[in-house]
Scaffold this active site. Structure first.
Site, PDB file in Angstrom:
ATOM      1  N   TRP A 129      47.356  35.745  34.300  1.00 59.27           N
ATOM      2  CA  TRP A 129      47.178  37.006  35.038  1.00 59.27           C
ATOM      3  C   TRP A 129      48.443  37.393  35.812  1.00 59.27           C
ATOM      4  CZ3 TRP A 129      43.838  41.089  35.604  1.00 59.27           C
ATOM      5  CH2 TRP A 129      42.676  41.039  34.827  1.00 59.27           C
ATOM      6  N   LYS A 177      50.006  40.970  35.149  1.00 58.06           N
ATOM      7  CA  LYS A 177      50.272  41.993  36.176  1.00 58.06           C
ATOM      8  C   LYS A 177      51.733  42.412  36.132  1.00 58.06           C
ATOM      9  CE  LYS A 177      47.913  39.618  39.456  1.00 58.06           C
ATOM     10  NZ  LYS A 177      47.456  39.168  40.748  1.00 58.06           N
ATOM     11  N   PHE A 226      52.659  45.248  33.673  1.00 58.63           N
ATOM     12  CA  PHE A 226      52.387  46.628  34.128  1.00 58.63           C
ATOM     13  C   PHE A 226      53.501  47.092  35.067  1.00 58.63           C
ATOM     14  CE2 PHE A 226      48.204  45.168  32.823  1.00 58.63           C
ATOM     15  CZ  PHE A 226      47.731  46.266  32.127  1.00 58.63           C
ATOM     16  N   GLU A 284      33.763  39.904  34.498  1.00 52.23           N
ATOM     17  CA  GLU A 284      34.853  39.425  33.624  1.00 52.23           C
ATOM     18  C   GLU A 284      35.307  38.077  34.188  1.00 52.23           C
ATOM     19  OE1 GLU A 284      38.370  41.870  33.632  1.00 52.23           O
ATOM     20  OE2 GLU A 284      39.251  40.852  31.905  1.00 52.23           O
ATOM     21  N   HIS A 327      33.425  44.586  30.035  1.00 53.60           N
ATOM     22  CA  HIS A 327      33.335  43.149  29.714  1.00 53.60           C
ATOM     23  C   HIS A 327      31.903  42.598  29.816  1.00 53.60           C
ATOM     24  CE1 HIS A 327      37.582  42.522  29.090  1.00 53.60           C
ATOM     25  NE2 HIS A 327      37.816  43.252  30.169  1.00 53.60           N
ATOM     26  N   ASP A 380      43.652  45.995  26.650  1.00 55.98           N
ATOM     27  CA  ASP A 380      45.100  46.189  26.849  1.00 55.98           C
ATOM     28  C   ASP A 380      45.844  45.833  25.568  1.00 55.98           C
ATOM     29  OD1 ASP A 380      45.116  46.483  29.983  1.00 55.98           O
ATOM     30  OD2 ASP A 380      43.863  44.767  29.514  1.00 55.98           O
TER      31      ASP A 380
HETATM   32 ZN   LIG Z   1      39.852  46.291  31.305  1.00 58.15          ZN
END
Ligand SMILES: [Zn+2]
Length: 479
Positions: free
Chosen positions: A175, A179, A182, A327, A351, A409
């Protein structure tokens, strides 16, 4: 004990009953569809039989980075690419365009500069004098000095690595990089000409995957240009509309796109209030484009939906909710977002990965006819589920819950459109003898559970039906 023939008949009755509960099983196929159905089931069985002897060969079991090429060579995948899949309902705008396109087109524009900020390589468009003043280096110069610069750049803008297990040993580590991707593209895509090129390509990648409409989770981006103009929030939405209009003009049969406002789930209460005020104003100006509200970010690290209750109640009449919830693979923790998403009348749940361990919530989801947006590749890459055969949405599909297959994504892991996720869901999460019916139901669900109003939904259904019939006829010619 029953006689063998009676035992077999009882056995068949039970299995048939169970088969009839599976998503799509109630659909009646016409003669042409049935023919194609048999063909697809045959291909599916052939592909599964090979890997049944050695489960290592089962393509979706391997990490997506390692099996993408093999998926592309599958005959089933090729059919799925051509199949009219209806609508894409859960994609994050900033991860919706292939990294390859971004690198080859957007980063080759003049005035693209790069710089590492807080350990993330960021790209921005600047005038030369401003760039030099702040220590930005032109990408042109970097390319001339660094061998294989574009390969290096791909790794900065996506999660793609040679050995995902070593690079991302935990959810937190994947994660963190996620991040960062982005953050890496954000400034670059706020450059107005780049944003418009990007968004056009985003729609194109849907269209090329035989998808006719997309809903994007996003936030309004502070667009700028090199003349020093900083555009207002409404200019961002104007840009989206302008691009969509042009795209529809260039591609008949494309229905359009919608925006779901996505708030970072660690937002403070004061900022949320301001944010909601602004989006309500924007909703009044762009009533068709802006369809709803969501919260995004690593769910295990964010505030729960319950924290936002009072603010959400105040906007409930003006914005529909499309909440990411559950999620997580924790039990009795973050998964409580599911109960809040249901009670606050979320129209769909993003999710719902933790849903199938909550029987009471499952009943409510069915009662309220809330669709579950299942994103199998996302769940694998972001380390919730290694082998999609064990995906917790399988029991939902087995009981005919309204599931839509989504991409989340795709660009971040090198996918595009929906076909890759459809492939994984179809091969790993549906029974061996399950063919065209479930695929047709995935497409129908994507239309039925979209945020389109009734008039647009009818148009979408008409367009899709025609494309579906054409697809069936075309496939039969080639059999
Ligand atoms: Zn999403």
């Amino acid at each position: 004990m029953l006689k063998l023939e009676d035992y077999i008949s009882e056995r068949n009755r039970i299995l048939k009953k169970e088969q009839n509960l599976f998503l799509g099983s109630t659909l009646e196929l016409n003669e042409k569809e049935s023919k194609l159905d048999s063909h697809i089931i045959q291909l599916k069985c052939d592909e599964l039989d090979v890997s049944y002897q050695n489960s290592e060969d089962f393509i979706p079991r391997r990490h997506f980075f390692k099996c993408k090429n093999e998926i592309e060579n599958s005959k089933i995948f090729k059919i799925l690419r051509d199949l009219p899949k209806g609508n894409s309902l859960h994609t994050h705008l900033l991860a919706s365009v292939s990294i390859d396109f971004i690198i080859k087109n957007i980063t080759y524009r003049d005035n693209a500069y790069g710089k590492v900020i807080n350990s993330v390589f960021k790209i921005k468009f600047l005038k030369r004098e401003d760039a030099e003043k702040d220590g930005w280096v032109s990408l042109k110069e970097m390319r001339s000095k660094q061998l294989n610069f574009d390969d290096w750049l791909e790794k900065q803008l996506s999660l793609i690595v040679d050995c995902p297990q070593d690079s991302y040993p935990s959810l937190e580590s994947v994660w963190k990089k996620f991040k960062g991707t982005f953050s890496a593209v954000y400034d670059m895509l706020c450059y107005k000409p780049a944003f418009e090129e990007y968004y056009y390509q985003s729609l194109k990648e849907l269209f090329e995957d035989n998808i006719m409409y997309g809903e994007f989770r996003a936030t309004p981006m502070p667009l700028y240009d090199l003349e020093g103009t900083h555009y207002k929030t409404e200019d961002f939405f104007e840009s989206m509309l302008k691009v969509e209009k042009k795209f529809k003009k260039d591609h008949k049969d494309f229905i359009g796109a919608r925006y779901i406002h996505s708030v970072y789930r660690r937002i403070s209460s004061d900022d949320l209030k301001k944010d909601l005020e602004e989006i309500i104003l924007m909703k009044a100006k762009f009533p068709k484009l802006i369809v709803g509200l969501d919260f995004v970010g690593f769910e295990d690290e964010g505030y729960s939906l319950l924290n936002f209750y009072n603010d959400l109640v105040s906007v409930r009449e003006k914005l529909d909710f499309f909440f990411h919830a559950g999620e997580t693979n924790w039990f009795g923790h973050t998964d409580s977002n599911l109960v809040d998403a249901i009670l606050m009348k979320s129209r769909r749940i993003g999710h719902g990965f933790a849903l199938s361990r909550h029987p009471q919530l499952m009943s409510l989801v069915r009662e309220q006819n809330i669709a579950i947006e299942v994103c199998p590749i996302s769940n694998q890459v972001l380390l919730l589920n290694e082998d999609p055969r064990n995906h917790p949405a399988v029991p939902l599909l087995s009981q005919g819950f309204p599931v839509v297959i989504c991409s989340d994504d795709p660009a971040t892991w090198g996918a595009s459109g929906l076909s890759y996720d459809w492939y994984v869901a179809f091969m790993a999460m549906t029974p061996k003898d399950c063919g065209l019916k479930v695929l047709k139901q995935f497409a129908l669900n994507s239309i039925q559970f979209s945020a389109l109003d009734d008039v647009d939904k009818k148009e979408a259904m008409d367009v899709w039906t025609k494309r579906w019939d054409d697809f069936i006829s075309k496939m039969l010619i080639n059999l």
